[in-house]
Design an enzyme around this catalytic site. Structure first.
Site, PDB file in Angstrom:
ATOM      1  N   ASP A  11       0.879  -1.180   0.000  1.00  0.00           N
ATOM      2  CA  ASP A  11       0.000   0.000   0.000  1.00  0.00           C
ATOM      3  C   ASP A  11       0.913   1.225   0.000  1.00  0.00           C
ATOM      4  OD1 ASP A  11      -2.346   1.636   0.415  1.00  0.00           O
ATOM      5  OD2 ASP A  11      -1.840   1.761   2.537  1.00  0.00           O
ATOM      6  N   SER A  12       0.303   2.383  -0.172  1.00  0.00           N
ATOM      7  CA  SER A  12       1.064   3.629  -0.077  1.00  0.00           C
ATOM      8  C   SER A  12       1.615   3.834   1.335  1.00  0.00           C
ATOM      9  CB  SER A  12       0.151   4.794  -0.431  1.00  0.00           C
ATOM     10  OG  SER A  12      -0.965   4.789   0.434  1.00  0.00           O
ATOM     11  N   GLY A  44      -3.028   8.943  -3.279  1.00  0.00           N
ATOM     12  CA  GLY A  44      -4.287   9.500  -3.782  1.00  0.00           C
ATOM     13  C   GLY A  44      -4.129  10.830  -4.504  1.00  0.00           C
ATOM     14  N   CYS A  74      -4.316  -1.270  -2.044  1.00  0.00           N
ATOM     15  CA  CYS A  74      -4.498   0.178  -2.164  1.00  0.00           C
ATOM     16  C   CYS A  74      -5.357   0.420  -3.397  1.00  0.00           C
ATOM     17  CB  CYS A  74      -3.121   0.823  -2.330  1.00  0.00           C
ATOM     18  SG  CYS A  74      -3.159   2.573  -2.705  1.00  0.00           S
ATOM     19  N   ASN A  75      -6.449   1.130  -3.211  1.00  0.00           N
ATOM     20  CA  ASN A  75      -7.328   1.405  -4.361  1.00  0.00           C
ATOM     21  C   ASN A  75      -6.653   2.318  -5.373  1.00  0.00           C
ATOM     22  OD1 ASN A  75     -10.483   0.604  -4.027  1.00  0.00           O
ATOM     23  ND2 ASN A  75      -9.418   0.675  -2.076  1.00  0.00           N
ATOM     24  N   GLU A 155      -5.412   8.434   9.725  1.00  0.00           N
ATOM     25  CA  GLU A 155      -4.021   8.199  10.105  1.00  0.00           C
ATOM     26  C   GLU A 155      -3.619   8.990  11.343  1.00  0.00           C
ATOM     27  OE1 GLU A 155      -0.980   8.563   6.947  1.00  0.00           O
ATOM     28  OE2 GLU A 155      -2.212   6.946   6.138  1.00  0.00           O
ATOM     29  N   CYS A 187     -11.227   2.816  -0.376  1.00  0.00           N
ATOM     30  CA  CYS A 187      -9.899   3.184   0.125  1.00  0.00           C
ATOM     31  C   CYS A 187      -9.619   2.271   1.307  1.00  0.00           C
ATOM     32  CB  CYS A 187      -9.885   4.648   0.565  1.00  0.00           C
ATOM     33  SG  CYS A 187      -8.345   5.147   1.358  1.00  0.00           S
ATOM     34  N   HIS A 189      -8.028   2.640   3.896  1.00  0.00           N
ATOM     35  CA  HIS A 189      -8.053   3.245   5.231  1.00  0.00           C
ATOM     36  C   HIS A 189      -9.462   3.188   5.858  1.00  0.00           C
ATOM     37  CE1 HIS A 189      -4.260   5.086   4.081  1.00  0.00           C
ATOM     38  NE2 HIS A 189      -4.153   5.677   5.250  1.00  0.00           N
TER      39      HIS A 189
HETATM   40  N1  DGL Z   1      -4.823   3.366   1.059  1.00  0.00           N
HETATM   41  C1  DGL Z   1      -4.918   4.218  -0.102  1.00  0.00           C
HETATM   42  C2  DGL Z   1      -6.034   3.735  -1.039  1.00  0.00           C
HETATM   43  O1  DGL Z   1      -6.654   2.711  -0.804  1.00  0.00           O
HETATM   44  C3  DGL Z   1      -5.212   5.668   0.223  1.00  0.00           C
HETATM   45  C4  DGL Z   1      -4.148   6.463   0.861  1.00  0.00           C
HETATM   46  C5  DGL Z   1      -3.332   7.284  -0.099  1.00  0.00           C
HETATM   47  O2  DGL Z   1      -3.839   8.254  -0.691  1.00  0.00           O
HETATM   48  O3  DGL Z   1      -2.174   6.947  -0.253  1.00  0.00           O
HETATM   49  O4  DGL Z   1      -6.300   4.372  -2.028  1.00  0.00           O
END
Ligand code: DGL
Length: 268
Positions: A11-12, A44, A74-75, A155, A187, A189
């Site tokens: 993920d990011s 994002g 991560c989406n 976060e 997302c 998160h």
């Molecule tokens: N976890 C990321 C997602 O699912 C979102 C966080 C980011 O913007 O890096 O898109």
């Protein structure tokens, strides 16, 4: 491919740990290698080209660790870089994203219905959910809203309190999201605010969190391909590309247990 090999998840940052948690709960015998690209967080707000270049390098790392599956938790990366990752990795590992399993779920349950989606700007602007739903040909209408404040809010530990309540309420009341029969949390998160969002809808609108759906999809894939580890000692490793104390602390929120984050200087 060897069933003893680990599952790579990236993920990011640390949001993808919600997916890692669901995988661990459903597949407790599997070993996991997690990579959070905290040096480039948030994805994002990045361009698709930037996310693609990060993804290739992360896939290299996970292949070096001999992962049998690479799960893009991560989406934003799933929408920008899944095709590329799949082609790049080829037959060396199976690449899974967090969007396709949710699309299948929607196809089964929401034919001829209108559903909502919230996610990062990258995910929403990519239109990837709509394109994939159109391919299903099930007449599912999608209403999407970018909700960029939510990931940093979570976060920072703001969930399940009045500040998060206000921010969520103002997003969910947006005219775009009216008249929907389900809301996709696009997302990784957002599982942490699922309860608050479901409360807003008073349980009348299904709130769909991809983590369990994706973990079940992974389990099916492993079973079908005889790649599931049934027993034995396993291991989990958690790497980040930029280490800070607050990332380390936040792992507890997302993974529901303390993990030892290791700094991995992928960009040096
Ligand atoms: N976890 C990321 C997602 O699912 C979102 C966080 C980011 O913007 O890096 O898109």
């Amino acid at each position: 491919m060897n069933k003893e090999k680990p599952i790579g998840i990236f993920d990011s940052g640390i949001g993808g740990l919600t997916v890692a948690r669901a995988v661990k709960d459903l597949l407790p015998n599997e070993s996991i290698i997690y990579f959070g690209d905290t040096a480039h967080l948030p994805y994002g707000d990045k361009s698709a080209a930037a996310i693609q270049s990060y993804t290739v390098k992360i896939c290299d790392l996970l292949l070096k660790q001999q992962c049998k599956v690479i799960l893009i938790a991560c989406n934003s990366a799933s929408s920008a870089a899944y095709q590329l990752a799949k082609e790049y990795v080829g037959s060396k590992a199976k690449v899974i994203n967090v969007i396709d399993p949710v699309i299948s779920y929607l196809g089964e349950k929401f034919e001829n219905k209108t559903i909502g989606l919230i996610g990062t700007k990258r995910t929403v602007r990519s239109n990837v959910y709509q394109k994939k739903l159109d391919k299903l040909n099930k007449n599912i209408q999608l209403r999407s809203l970018a909700t960029p404040l939510l990931a940093p809010m979570i976060e920072e530990g703001y969930f399940d309190n009045t500040i998060s309540e206000h921010i969520i309420q103002s997003y969910i009341s947006d005219p775009t999201l009216q008249g929907i029969e389900a809301l996709v949390l696009g997302c990784t998160h957002y599982p942490l605010i699922k309860k608050q969002i479901a409360g807003f809808y008073n349980e009348k609108t299904e709130v769909i969190d991809s983590s369990n759906i994706v973990a079940s999809y992974l389990k099916n894939y492993l079973n079908k391909n005889n790649l599931n580890r049934e027993s034995g000692v396993n291991y989990n490793k958690f790497f980040v590309s930029d280490y800070t104390h607050s990332f380390a602390e936040a792992t507890r929120i997302f993974f529901k247990e303390e993990v030892n984050l290791e700094y991995y200087p992928l960009w040096e």
